[in-house]
Structure formats: structure tokens, C-alpha cells
Design an enzyme around this catalytic site. Structure first.
Site, mmCIF file in Angstrom:
data_model
loop_
_atom_site.group_PDB
_atom_site.id
_atom_site.type_symbol
_atom_site.label_atom_id
_atom_site.label_comp_id
_atom_site.label_asym_id
_atom_site.label_seq_id
_atom_site.Cartn_x
_atom_site.Cartn_y
_atom_site.Cartn_z
ATOM 1 N N ARG A 1 0.813 -1.221 0.000
ATOM 2 C CA ARG A 1 0.000 0.000 0.000
ATOM 3 C C ARG A 1 0.846 1.270 0.000
ATOM 4 N NH1 ARG A 1 -5.397 -0.863 3.718
ATOM 5 N NH2 ARG A 1 -6.127 -2.788 2.728
ATOM 6 N N ASP B 1 -15.354 10.473 7.985
ATOM 7 C CA ASP B 1 -14.355 9.424 7.832
ATOM 8 C C ASP B 1 -12.983 10.077 7.860
ATOM 9 O OD1 ASP B 1 -14.596 6.287 6.755
ATOM 10 O OD2 ASP B 1 -12.654 7.213 6.355
#
Length: 327
Positions: free
Chosen positions: A75, A178
Site C-alpha cells: 500500500r 471518515d
């Protein structure tokens, strides 16, 4: 001529040697998989991994398991390419050199897991519908989705509100937050692939979604009336000040606490409680248990908790941060 027992002994020795050889080969392969970094584009040591784990725990409360090393590499490798780094240590050095480095946002986004769907844990929305109907009143009902991801959860909440009041303009407002800015950008658009809505009943799809045509074939979009009920904003649950005004009748915090240590979970739950109205409900994920916060929340049913108003009222304003309503 050899005897049968000699042949049997020879076969046994050969078989044993084959098994031992296979085991040794398997061990060698496993060691190679675990330790050989020759195929990796960037240098990534155990020390680098430990630094990543410490940083994401500090800024986002996310506790990465020791087994996530390969996931972290895959990632963050794209961020090293984007920033022209050749090894993780220099990338992490650059991050830590400045708390205002815009790369922090990309770092956090890269390590955030966003698994969601429409009507996930569907029994919660049946409970929410009944709750909203019981709250039928002239003043606005405010709900908070604290881990909105790509929007499926807050939009399901909005549709549930419309169904509860049999209106495209119910007295409901939903704050959807978020930590990941990329998923919030996706959520604001309200556009999804058809396979992402395949479990939604056709009647609901017809009422609250628009199918794409032409270049948008195979896509579906949430109707503007549904989107109008939801306000998206970035918020990190680890921030010292959330800048929210009390008054929520329901808070959805599902499948996010599992990434936090127990003491962090408790601190967040203690901050939720004063933000909620008497009788307010906290909706948790199916694998989450908030028993450690029993002073603040009482289990009402399957992963649904009622706020303890008396305990919540004792929380000081400093625990909440500077009070301010969301736009």
C-alpha cells in the site's frame, strides 16, 4: 535374489528420505518467502515496519497486526514512487520531519481499510426505522455515521429515513465522517457499480437510484434527494476536538473499533455519550463488544446500545472539544 523384507526396507528408507527432503524444501521456500526481499522495489526493514505501525497507531488509533507487513509494503510502495523515495526509511523521515506535510493524508488514506456495503447488517436499519418513527416530531432529527467510507452506510440511513416517514424530505439530517479523504470524495459523488447494489430490493432501487446510460452504462447513482440528507466531512476519531454540537439521536460506529486498542475504544465511547440525546442509540459492528463502556452505554439488543444519559451528562465540555454544529 533379494528377500521381500529387504525390498520393504529399501522402499521405507527411500520414502523416508523423500519425505525429509520435501520438508526441508518446504522450510527453505518458507524462509525465502519470509526473508528474501530481492524482488522488492524498495528497501523495507523490520524497523521500517515498526515505525509505520507506531505512526498509524498514534495518528489514527489503528493497531496493525505483525502479520500486516506485506500489506503495508504494497500500500505504501505507490507513495514512495509518487514522492521519489528509494527506501522506506527516507520516506518516513520526510513524514516525521514536518507535522504539516501533506503526505500525512496520503499515508493515512493508504493504510485505512474501507469495507462496506448497502444494508450491511440489515437488522440495524429495521431498528433505525422504528426509532425514527418513534421520534416523529417537528424539530430535526440528527444522526451521525462516524465511519462513512465510500457512502453506502449513510445513504442507507438516508433511505431508511425516507421510508420511515414516507417522504423524500424527512425531518432528518445525517453527518457522515471518515478519516480517509479519498473515500469521502467517492461518497459525495454517490455513484456505484451495479454489482455493489445487487442485494438492494428492486423496489428500493427504483425509488432511490438512477441507472446510468451511455458512458455511464453499468453504473448507478443515488438520487439527489437522498444525497441532500447527508453531509460528508473528514473527521479523525483520534482528534482531540471533534467540534460537534450535542444532539444526535443515533450514532453509527460499526466495524471501526476493531482496529483500536481497548483503552482507545473506551475513550471514544466516553466522548460519544455526551453528544447523544436521552434515549439515543449507538449502533456497533457485529464483531464488536462495548461491555467495557457499560457505565456509558447499556446493551439493548444485538449490537445496539442505549446511551446512559445520567453518566453522559457528567462529561465536561473539554472532553468534547469546542462545540460547534456541523454545516
Amino acid at each position: 535374489m533379494s528377500r521381500p523384507s529387504d525390498k520393504l526396507s529399501l522402499f521405507k528408507n527411500t520414502f523416508d528420505n523423500t519425505v525429509v527432503g520435501a520438508r526441508q524444501a518446504a522450510i527453505a521456500v518458507n524462509k525465502s518467502l519470509l526473508s528474501d526481499d530481492s524482488d522488492r522495489e524498495f528497501e523495507f526493514t523490520d524497523k521500517d515496519f515498526a515505525r509505520v505501525r507506531a505512526l498509524i497507531l498514534k495518528i489514527a488509533g489503528i493497531s496493525l497486526a505483525s502479520s500486516k507487513q506485506s500489506m503495508v509494503y504494497s500500500r505504501l510502495a505507490r507513495r514512495l514512487r509518487a514522492c521519489n523515495h528509494t527506501k522506506f526509511s527516507s520516506y518516513l523521515d520526510a513524514l516525521e520531519a514536518s507535522s504539516s506535510n501533506p503526505e500525512w493524508e496520503h499515508f493515512t488514506n493508504s493504510l485505512t481499510t474501507n469495507l462496506t456495503s448497502f444494508y450491511r447488517e440489515a437488522h440495524h436499519f429495521e431498528i433505525l426505522k422504528k426509532q425514527l418513527q418513534s421520534l416523529s416530531r417537528s424539530n430535526r432529527i440528527e444522526l451521525w455515521c462516524s465511519a462513512a467510507s465510500t457512502g453506502e452506510e449513510p445513504y442507507t440511513m438516508a433511505i431508511t429515513a425516507m421510508e420511515a416517514f414516507n417522504s423524500i424530505n424527512p425531518p432528518v439530517r445525517i453527518l457522515a465522517t471518515d478519516i480517509d479523504t479519498k473515500v469521502l470524495e467517492h461518497a459525495r459523488k454517490g455513484v456505484y457499480r451495479m454489482d455493489q447494489v445487487e442485494k438492494i430490493p428492486q423496489e428500493i432501487l427504483r425509488k432511490y437510484f438512477l441507472k446510468g446510460k451511455g458512458d455511464s452504462e453499468g453504473l448507478i447513482r443515488v438520487r439527489p434527494e437522498v444525497q441532500a440528507l447527508v453531509t460528508f466531512r473528514r473527521l479523525n476519531l483520534m482528534d482531540t476536538a471533534w467540534q460537534l454540537r450535542p444532539g444526535f439521536d443515533a450514532v453509527f460506529c460499526r466495524n471501526v473499533m476493531i482496529y483500536f486498542e481497548k483503552d482507545v475504544q473506551l475513550q471514544i465511547l466516553k466522548r460519544f455519550a455526551p453528544l447523544m440525546n436521552p434515549g439515543g442509540l449507538l449502533y456497533a459492528g457485529h464483531s464488536e463488544n462495548f461491555a467495557m463502556a457499560r457505565d456509558y452505554f447499556t446493551l439493548r439488543g444485538k449490537t445496539v446500545y442505549t446511551v446512559n444519559t445520567d453518566k453522559a451528562a457528567k462529561a465536561s465540555a473539554t472532553e468534547l472539544g469546542a462545540p460547534r454544529t456541523f454545516p
